[in-house]
Scaffold this motif. Structure first.
Motif, PDB file in Angstrom:
ATOM      1  N   LEU A   1      12.532   3.535  -4.964  1.00 12.81           N
ATOM      2  CA  LEU A   1      11.346   3.159  -4.147  1.00 12.81           C
ATOM      3  C   LEU A   1      10.950   4.234  -3.356  1.00 12.81           C
ATOM      4  N   ARG A   2       9.559   4.824  -3.359  1.00  8.68           N
ATOM      5  CA  ARG A   2       8.949   5.974  -2.800  1.00  8.68           C
ATOM      6  C   ARG A   2       8.227   5.499  -1.846  1.00  8.68           C
ATOM      7  N   LEU A   3       7.902   6.433  -0.774  1.00  9.38           N
ATOM      8  CA  LEU A   3       6.911   5.689   0.403  1.00  9.38           C
ATOM      9  C   LEU A   3       5.754   6.782   0.447  1.00  9.38           C
ATOM     10  N   ALA A   4       4.636   6.241   0.806  1.00  2.96           N
ATOM     11  CA  ALA A   4       3.503   7.201   1.203  1.00  2.96           C
ATOM     12  C   ALA A   4       3.570   7.246   2.697  1.00  2.96           C
ATOM     13  N   ARG A   5       3.479   8.272   3.496  1.00  2.00           N
ATOM     14  CA  ARG A   5       3.471   8.509   4.801  1.00  2.00           C
ATOM     15  C   ARG A   5       2.425   7.689   5.600  1.00  2.00           C
ATOM     16  N   THR A   6       1.064   7.846   5.126  1.00  2.17           N
ATOM     17  CA  THR A   6      -0.042   7.379   5.786  1.00  2.17           C
ATOM     18  C   THR A   6      -0.893   6.651   4.791  1.00  2.17           C
ATOM     19  N   SER A   7      -1.758   5.697   5.336  1.00  2.00           N
ATOM     20  CA  SER A   7      -2.676   5.190   4.733  1.00  2.00           C
ATOM     21  C   SER A   7      -3.865   4.863   5.632  1.00  2.00           C
ATOM     22  N   ARG A   8      -5.368   4.513   5.153  1.00  2.00           N
ATOM     23  CA  ARG A   8      -6.413   4.148   5.953  1.00  2.00           C
ATOM     24  C   ARG A   8      -7.195   3.057   5.097  1.00  2.00           C
ATOM     25  N   ASP A   9      -7.555   2.288   5.886  1.00  2.44           N
ATOM     26  CA  ASP A   9      -8.453   1.132   5.156  1.00  2.44           C
ATOM     27  C   ASP A   9      -7.961   0.726   4.015  1.00  2.44           C
ATOM     28  N   GLY A  10      -6.527   0.517   4.042  1.00  2.00           N
ATOM     29  CA  GLY A  10      -5.735  -0.071   2.863  1.00  2.00           C
ATOM     30  C   GLY A  10      -5.660   0.839   1.714  1.00  2.00           C
ATOM     31  N   THR A  11      -5.930   2.051   1.809  1.00  6.35           N
ATOM     32  CA  THR A  11      -5.467   2.995   0.675  1.00  6.35           C
ATOM     33  C   THR A  11      -4.760   4.096   1.024  1.00  6.35           C
ATOM     34  N   ALA A  12      -3.340   4.374   0.237  1.00  9.67           N
ATOM     35  CA  ALA A  12      -2.516   5.261   0.623  1.00  9.67           C
ATOM     36  C   ALA A  12      -3.256   6.733   0.740  1.00  9.67           C
ATOM     37  N   SER A  13      -2.572   7.597   1.436  1.00  6.33           N
ATOM     38  CA  SER A  13      -3.112   9.108   1.382  1.00  6.33           C
ATOM     39  C   SER A  13      -2.251   9.732   0.488  1.00  6.33           C
ATOM     40  N   SER A  14      -2.333  11.032   0.380  1.00  7.05           N
ATOM     41  CA  SER A  14      -1.483  11.687  -0.612  1.00  7.05           C
ATOM     42  C   SER A  14      -0.245  12.180   0.010  1.00  7.05           C
ATOM     43  N   SER A  15      -0.312  11.890   1.380  1.00  2.00           N
ATOM     44  CA  SER A  15       0.882  12.502   1.884  1.00  2.00           C
ATOM     45  C   SER A  15       2.283  11.643   1.753  1.00  2.00           C
TER      46      SER A  15
ATOM     47  N   VAL B   1       0.769  -1.055   0.006  1.00  2.00           N
ATOM     48  CA  VAL B   1       0.114   0.121  -0.065  1.00  2.00           C
ATOM     49  C   VAL B   1       0.826   1.287  -0.105  1.00  2.00           C
ATOM     50  N   HIS B   2       1.978   1.005   0.621  1.00  2.00           N
ATOM     51  CA  HIS B   2       2.561   2.651   1.144  1.00  2.00           C
ATOM     52  C   HIS B   2       3.791   2.814  -0.086  1.00  2.00           C
ATOM     53  N   THR B   3       4.277   1.597  -0.720  1.00  2.00           N
ATOM     54  CA  THR B   3       5.416   1.842  -1.596  1.00  2.00           C
ATOM     55  C   THR B   3       5.022   1.865  -2.977  1.00  2.00           C
ATOM     56  N   GLU B   4       5.904   2.666  -3.903  1.00  2.00           N
ATOM     57  CA  GLU B   4       5.730   2.742  -5.398  1.00  2.00           C
ATOM     58  C   GLU B   4       6.927   2.908  -5.892  1.00  2.00           C
ATOM     59  N   HIS B   5       7.231   2.361  -6.956  1.00  2.00           N
ATOM     60  CA  HIS B   5       8.656   2.534  -7.936  1.00  2.00           C
ATOM     61  C   HIS B   5       8.174   3.915  -8.755  1.00  2.00           C
ATOM     62  N   ARG B   6       9.217   4.722  -8.642  1.00  2.00           N
ATOM     63  CA  ARG B   6       8.770   6.163  -9.341  1.00  2.00           C
ATOM     64  C   ARG B   6      10.251   6.679  -9.533  1.00  2.00           C
ATOM     65  N   GLY B   7      10.381   6.860 -11.029  1.00  2.00           N
ATOM     66  CA  GLY B   7      11.624   7.442 -11.359  1.00  2.00           C
ATOM     67  C   GLY B   7      12.909   6.522 -10.940  1.00  2.00           C
ATOM     68  N   GLY B   8      12.957   5.138 -11.008  1.00  2.00           N
ATOM     69  CA  GLY B   8      13.904   4.068 -10.876  1.00  2.00           C
ATOM     70  C   GLY B   8      14.091   3.931  -9.287  1.00  2.00           C
TER      71      GLY B   8
END
Length: 682
Positions: A459-473, A450-457
């Motif tokens: 691994l980037r993290l989202a700060r928070t999530s709720r109910d299995g969905t990452a926030s924009s933070s 939920v919190h990780t995504e590969h971007r520009g080569g």
């Protein structure tokens, strides 16, 4: 115009979605609206389990008249400090510089350019105890904005300029160095001076659990054998575990005690406190075999899984301090406190008298309105009937379950989940609780999914999530570093190299996005939203700072992989600990703990053997139970090509073997757990 918080994911923002205040979340649109209307911005920062945030919301933000005035003359922006620690850090620095103190709710007035010019925390609805009323403050700020605009703009520009100039940098031409023996001894001396020898802990009221300082002291004792360091840990841990700050029925610590004796807590329970303290008590047991430390570590771990685990496998941020006291009134501590009459109603007369003595419940009460916070005072009346006490505890806990429960902030914060993963993985491994290790791995799986995504080569993290969905933070430095710390612990316990690989990817992002050319670290990435200052703070607060967390994770990763890039970055990051450790050891405890690991090596332990072999398991457990500061434990089959610590390691005469190394220079391998333990004690 309307309140715009209803579509947010933060439980704190959602608590304010029905206010008559026309709240905006922190967005460019909010500041554009302030520019369009030519009005100041009211920035209100808090978090969902904050008692005084609730009070100010009820007194002022829910008041129709106050809201109408606020809506007419300001753009109101509400921020969850746990979701946006960067915004909180920048403006809290301004509040502390202007007023000499800080706290939440934080109340700051800004220009439409985001420059602060008037500062405060909680304001009552009417003047009280030397504080102006909130309506007075609003009217005063509006009057100044309309009538003395030049003065306001000058103050705002000066404050913003001062904040922007507070960047930390190493002196040009010098090479930052990590603390050595002398600096760590000076830090220990400073802590000894601040130590409360009567009640445990450091300083006076209010008293916070000094988790990171205790980790430093345990590592210092392990490296040097300094009994004084261990004694401070033992005294503090026992005092906290016996005090009202610890939930004697359900486990888990409150955020702090309002007194110096640990009696009356501020009742909110935070994930980060309990993760850090679970690890402290587990490490104290590892060092001493203390039965109390074992009990508390396991009770905290069970509390985390029982009370804070979310449906997706992560861990929620906090439990509120307030709850319904049964009469419809929300009151701090209502869920946790007891009167003698309530004890009698649940236990009967005889067992109630026992409970009053055992838990320190008095007729006059130790809290408010004749109620007492349960403690474990040393009554000195000989042996206690353990079975009877267990029955009393079970009945009280069952009765408490029938009370209205405190609210839960079910937002998942990446950094705090990383801390929980480390605590649960280690506690589960130490005490033979695979369910705790599995809970740690499940939280790790959630972070990855939920919190990780590969971007520009990267691994980037989202700060928070709720109910299995990452926030924009977006993730800040502590998210990357604490998640890497948790993944390292999962690798050490399970031997699954996927966790080690993930930690490395996160730390590569730290080096590429958060690190300045001179080796100093920033709390936000170089492509994060631009605030009036790029936040940067190496000191440890309620959690390890991003800076010191990164130093620790980089050091550990270097031990596993032999990567000089990670080791050099860790050494440079520790330069700030050398500068601050002797002067302010209470505020850089994790940095000092990492420095202990660096001075010790850290030890690198490679355990090689077939999976499922009892000999492999025994050597692995022995390595995990070693108290050597920050030891990196690798587990794998013979001939495993990675990590570098395992490469080329084979069996010893056909038997599972362990290799103890420093900087990849190893002693002779051993197949004997006792010999391994002796090597790790040296």
């Amino acid at each position: 115009m309307a309140n715009r918080l209803g579509s947010e994911t933060s439980p704190y923002l959602l608590q304010h979605a029905d206010n008559p205040v026309h709240w905006w979340p922190w967005t460019d649109d909010a500041f554009e609206e302030a520019r369009r209307r030519d009005v100041p911005v009211l920035l209100s920062v808090g978090y969902s389990s904050c008692h005084w945030c609730h009070v100010m919301a009820h007194e002022s933000f829910a008041d129709e008249g106050t809201a109408a005035y606020l809506n007419a003359h300001f753009v109101a922006v509400k921020v969850d400090r746990e979701e946006r620690p960067d915004v909180d850090a920048v403006y809290m620095e301004a509040v502390q510089a202007a007023t000499g103190q800080g706290g939440w709710p934080m109340t700051v007035f800004l220009t439409p350019a985001g420059e602060p010019f008037y500062f405060g925390t909680y304001f009552p609805p009417a003047p009280r105890a030397g504080m102006p009323g909130f309506r007075q403050v609003l009217e005063g700020v509006h009057g100044a904005w309309e009538e003395r605009r030049g003065e306001v703009d000058a103050v705002a520009a000066r404050v913003a300029g001062e904040l922007a100039g507070r960047t930390i940098a190493y002196a040009e031409g010098t090479e930052p160095h990590r603390p050595g023996e002398a600096e760590l001894a000076d830090a220990l001396l400073g802590l000894t001076r601040d130590f409360d020898a009567v009640r445990g802990g450091f300083g006076g009221a209010p008293k916070f659990p000094p988790s990171m300082v205790l980790e430093f002291l345990l590592r210092h004792y392990a490296r040097t054998g300094a009994e004084g360091a261990l004694q401070m840990v033992q005294a503090t841990c026992e005092a906290m575990a016996r005090g009202g700050i610890y939930d004697q029925l359900g486990g888990g610590f409150a955020r702090y005690a309002v007194d110096a004796e640990w009696v009356v807590p501020h009742f909110e329970k935070m994930l980060y406190d309990n993760a850090l303290l679970c690890r402290v008590y587990a490490h104290l047991w590892r060092a001493t075999g203390s039965g109390l430390a074992r009990r508390v570590a396991l009770e905290i771990a069970d509390f985390l899984v029982r009370e804070l685990r979310t449906g997706q496998g992560g861990f929620a941020s906090a439990l509120d301090a307030d709850s319904d006291d049964g009469t419809g009134r929300h009151r701090e501590g209502a869920y946790y406190v007891w009167t003698p009459g309530e004890l009698r109603a649940v236990l009967g007369e005889e067992d109630a008298e026992l409970a009053m003595r055992y838990y320190g419940v008095t007729p006059q009460g130790t809290f408010e309105e004749g109620a007492s916070v349960l403690q474990l005072p040393d009554v000195g009346e000989g042996p206690v009937d353990a079975g009877r006490i267990a029955s009393v505890r079970e009945r009280l806990l069952a009765a408490r379950e029938g009370r209205p429960r405190p609210g839960r902030d079910d937002k998942v914060v990446a950094a705090w989940n990383g801390l929980a993963i480390a605590a649960l993985a280690e506690t589960g491994a130490y005490f033979g609780r695979p369910d705790l290790v599995n809970a740690a791995a499940a939280a790790g799986d959630l972070l990855v999914a939920v919190h990780t995504e590969h971007r520009g080569g990267q691994l980037r993290l989202a700060r928070t999530s709720r109910d299995g969905t990452a926030s924009s933070s977006t993730g800040v430095l502590e998210d990357y570093a604490s998640c890497a710390e948790g993944f390292h612990s999962l690798y050490a316990v399970t031997g699954d190299t996927a966790w080690l690989d993930l930690a490395g990817l996160l730390l590569d992002t730290v080096l590429d996005r958060f690190t300045a050319p001179d080796g100093t670290l920033f709390d936000t990435a170089d492509d994060a939203e631009r605030l009036i200052r790029r936040p940067q703070d190496p000191t440890d607060g309620a959690t390890p700072s991003g800076w010191t967390s990164a130093a620790g994770a980089l050091l550990t990763h270097a031990a596993y992989t032999g990567g000089a890039r990670y080791r050099e970055a860790a050494e440079r990051a520790l330069g700030v600990v050398g500068a601050l450790g002797a002067r302010a050891p209470r505020f850089i405890g994790w940095g000092l703990a990492v420095a202990e690991a660096a001075l010790d090596g850290p030890r690198e332990v490679a355990v090689v053997g077939p999976e499922g072999d009892p000999g492999t398991a025994e050597l692995h457990r022995t390595a995990l139970l070693a108290a050597a500061p920050g030891a990196a434990v690798a587990l794998g089959a013979p001939g495993a090509p990675e990590p570098a610590l395992l490469a080329g390691r084979g069996l010893l005469d056909g038997r599972p073997a362990a290799y103890v190394c420093r900087h990849f220079t190893c002693t002779a391998p051993t197949a004997d757990p006792e010999s391994l333990a002796a090597q790790l004690r040296q």
